[in-house]
Design an enzyme around this catalytic site. Structure first.
Site, mmCIF file in Angstrom:
data_model
loop_
_atom_site.group_PDB
_atom_site.id
_atom_site.type_symbol
_atom_site.label_atom_id
_atom_site.label_comp_id
_atom_site.label_asym_id
_atom_site.label_seq_id
_atom_site.Cartn_x
_atom_site.Cartn_y
_atom_site.Cartn_z
ATOM 1 N N GLU A 151 0.829 -1.196 0.000
ATOM 2 C CA GLU A 151 0.000 0.000 0.000
ATOM 3 C C GLU A 151 0.867 1.251 0.000
ATOM 4 O OE1 GLU A 151 -4.078 -1.582 2.145
ATOM 5 O OE2 GLU A 151 -2.527 -0.726 3.422
ATOM 6 N N CYS B 11 3.541 8.623 0.695
ATOM 7 C CA CYS B 11 4.110 7.662 1.648
ATOM 8 C C CYS B 11 4.199 6.310 0.948
ATOM 9 C CB CYS B 11 3.223 7.584 2.891
ATOM 10 S SG CYS B 11 3.744 6.350 4.107
ATOM 11 N N CYS C 11 6.863 -6.747 7.135
ATOM 12 C CA CYS C 11 8.017 -6.230 7.870
ATOM 13 C C CYS C 11 8.446 -7.271 8.903
ATOM 14 C CB CYS C 11 7.681 -4.916 8.573
ATOM 15 S SG CYS C 11 9.085 -4.138 9.391
ATOM 16 N N CYS D 103 7.417 -4.422 15.300
ATOM 17 C CA CYS D 103 7.015 -3.398 16.267
ATOM 18 C C CYS D 103 5.579 -3.683 16.680
ATOM 19 C CB CYS D 103 7.144 -2.011 15.656
ATOM 20 S SG CYS D 103 8.853 -1.558 15.244
ATOM 21 N N CYS E 147 2.300 -1.745 15.299
ATOM 22 C CA CYS E 147 2.204 -1.518 13.860
ATOM 23 C C CYS E 147 1.447 -2.649 13.182
ATOM 24 C CB CYS E 147 3.611 -1.384 13.266
ATOM 25 S SG CYS E 147 3.618 -1.149 11.470
ATOM 26 N N GLY F 98 7.196 -1.910 5.754
ATOM 27 C CA GLY F 98 8.569 -2.367 5.733
ATOM 28 C C GLY F 98 9.555 -1.422 6.396
ATOM 29 N N SER G 190 12.179 6.093 14.340
ATOM 30 C CA SER G 190 11.032 5.655 15.140
ATOM 31 C C SER G 190 11.526 5.351 16.552
ATOM 32 C CB SER G 190 10.402 4.408 14.504
ATOM 33 O OG SER G 190 9.897 4.708 13.220
ATOM 34 N N CYS H 52 -1.190 6.476 9.784
ATOM 35 C CA CYS H 52 0.124 5.942 10.145
ATOM 36 C C CYS H 52 -0.019 4.651 10.961
ATOM 37 C CB CYS H 52 0.885 6.981 10.948
ATOM 38 S SG CYS H 52 2.553 6.479 11.373
#
Length: 384
Positions: free
Chosen positions: A91, A104, A111, A115, A118, A184, A238, A358
């Site tokens: 995406e 973005c 990924c 995290c 996420c 990712g 991050s 986000c």
């Protein structure tokens, strides 16, 4: 066997032209046609000799990922789902604002860094994206947004000079900024991401400023050093926690590269960075990392690192286990940082009605890490 010209940066394209017996200037022409004009049909590249166009048609393609769906939110945010192979999708999101348009983009299918807050990280990981799949996102978005704005391309995209090229691109395109904040960890796909970055910055391709292209990382310290040497663009880190104990839980890569090493890498990066600060991203999780004491600890942590903070209200997704911090908690947290002299913004939530905010980008991932299966097994064990 045909090759995809979207996989080549300027150097690779020059090498390809040499292989088919063409001079180096042909690579610059191809860059302009493919990336400035968004042309995928060699027959439409009018200033190339007919023999060369026929040669290209026989040996090469310009093939971006295929668009599966295209959704526009009530606030104008737009999200595309792109197919990269059977069963895998990525995406990307376009965020229009008064004085800029930000795209973005994703760098991996899924990924591997896991995290915990996420949505992408919860899915697991399949593979890195190719250069064509990364730059193809910008290629598609430029084309879609340009066509809808009714912009017209000239017959030949060859600019008279650099400034005219940049001004011309600015008139045609809605995208002024690109951020690697989609699916990712960009620095885990280093070579392909850097080649895509080179194309974004190349005046014969997209001509973007280093200050307007941002790579976000969870903290792969060796790769941060390599990026500083190879292609220093704006950097976002991050962070999400003011100490190792908490960050170990939220951002597992911290166990390998703890905060002290991460901040040292940030200091080194600033020696070559196009901006004189690092942006720290900090997702606000209710009752987890959002107290005034956390904010005060954060102030002490970064006191020697030129930085600004981007506070991100958590965007919920099913079974995340987290809640968004209250507006009052976010305000108090922000005030502590600002009173300490730290530039701090609170990211405006965009695209909620199309799950484009986000941390929500999910795509479709065939999980090679088997994280979903492991998580299900671990949940069953915990319930016993």
């Amino acid at each position: 066997m045909t090759v995809n010209l979207l996989d080549f940066g300027a150097e690779g394209l020059a090498g390809f032209c040499a292989e088919i017996g063409e001079k180096p200037f042909r690579a610059r022409q191809l860059l302009r046609w493919i990336h400035q004009s968004g042309e995928a049909d060699f027959a439409g590249m009018s200033d190339l000799a007919k023999v060369l166009r026929e040669k290209l048609a026989a040996t090469a393609v310009v093939e971006p990922p295929r668009v599966i769906s295209d959704h526009i939110a009530s606030d104008g945010t737009r999200k595309w789902l792109l197919s990269v192979d059977a069963g895998n999708g990525i995406e990307m999101v376009f965020i229009p604002e008064t004085n800029r348009g930000t795209l973005c983009i994703s760098s991996q299918v899924g990924c591997a860094l896991a995290c915990t807050f996420c949505s992408t990280g919860r899915q697991g990981f399949n593979r890195n994206l190719t250069v064509a799949e990364i730059i193809g996102q910008l290629w598609w978005a430029n084309k879609a947004l340009g066509e809808e704005s009714g912009s017209e391309e000239t017959e030949s995209p060859i600019p008279i000079n650099k400034q005219e090229a940049i001004q011309s691109a600015g008139r045609r395109r809605a995208i002024s900024n690109v951020v690697f904040m989609g699916m990712g960890e960009p620095l885990a796909n280093f070579e392909n991401v850097v080649t895509a970055l080179d194309l974004m910055l190349d005046d014969h391709a997209y001509g973007l400023s280093r200050r307007r292209v941002t790579v976000s990382t969870s903290g792969l310290v060796p790769a941060m050093d390599r990026l500083r040497e190879r292609c220093p663009v704006a950097l976002a880190v991050s962070l999400h926690a003011p100490n190792d104990a908490l960050r170990d839980q939220l951002v597992p890569i911290n166990r390998k590269y703890p905060i002290k090493e991460l901040l040292a890498a940030c200091q080194r990066y600033l020696q070559s960075a196009p901006r004189d600060f690092i942006t720290f991203e900090y997702v606000m999780l209710d009752g987890v990392n959002d107290s005034v004491s956390h904010a005060r600890e954060l102030v002490q942590l970064v006191r020697d690192t030129p930085c600004k903070f981007n506070l991100i209200p958590f965007n919920p997704f099913p079974h995340s286990g987290y809640q968004r911090s209250s507006p009052e908690a976010v305000r108090l947290f922000r005030d502590v940082l600002m009173q300490a002299g730290l530039v701090t913004t609170v990211r405006k939530t965009r695209g909620d009605d199309i799950a484009a905010a986000c941390g929500q980008l999910a795509g479709q991932v065939l999980d090679k890490t088997r994280r979903v299966q492991r998580s299900g097994y671990e949940a069953m064990q915990a319930a016993r």
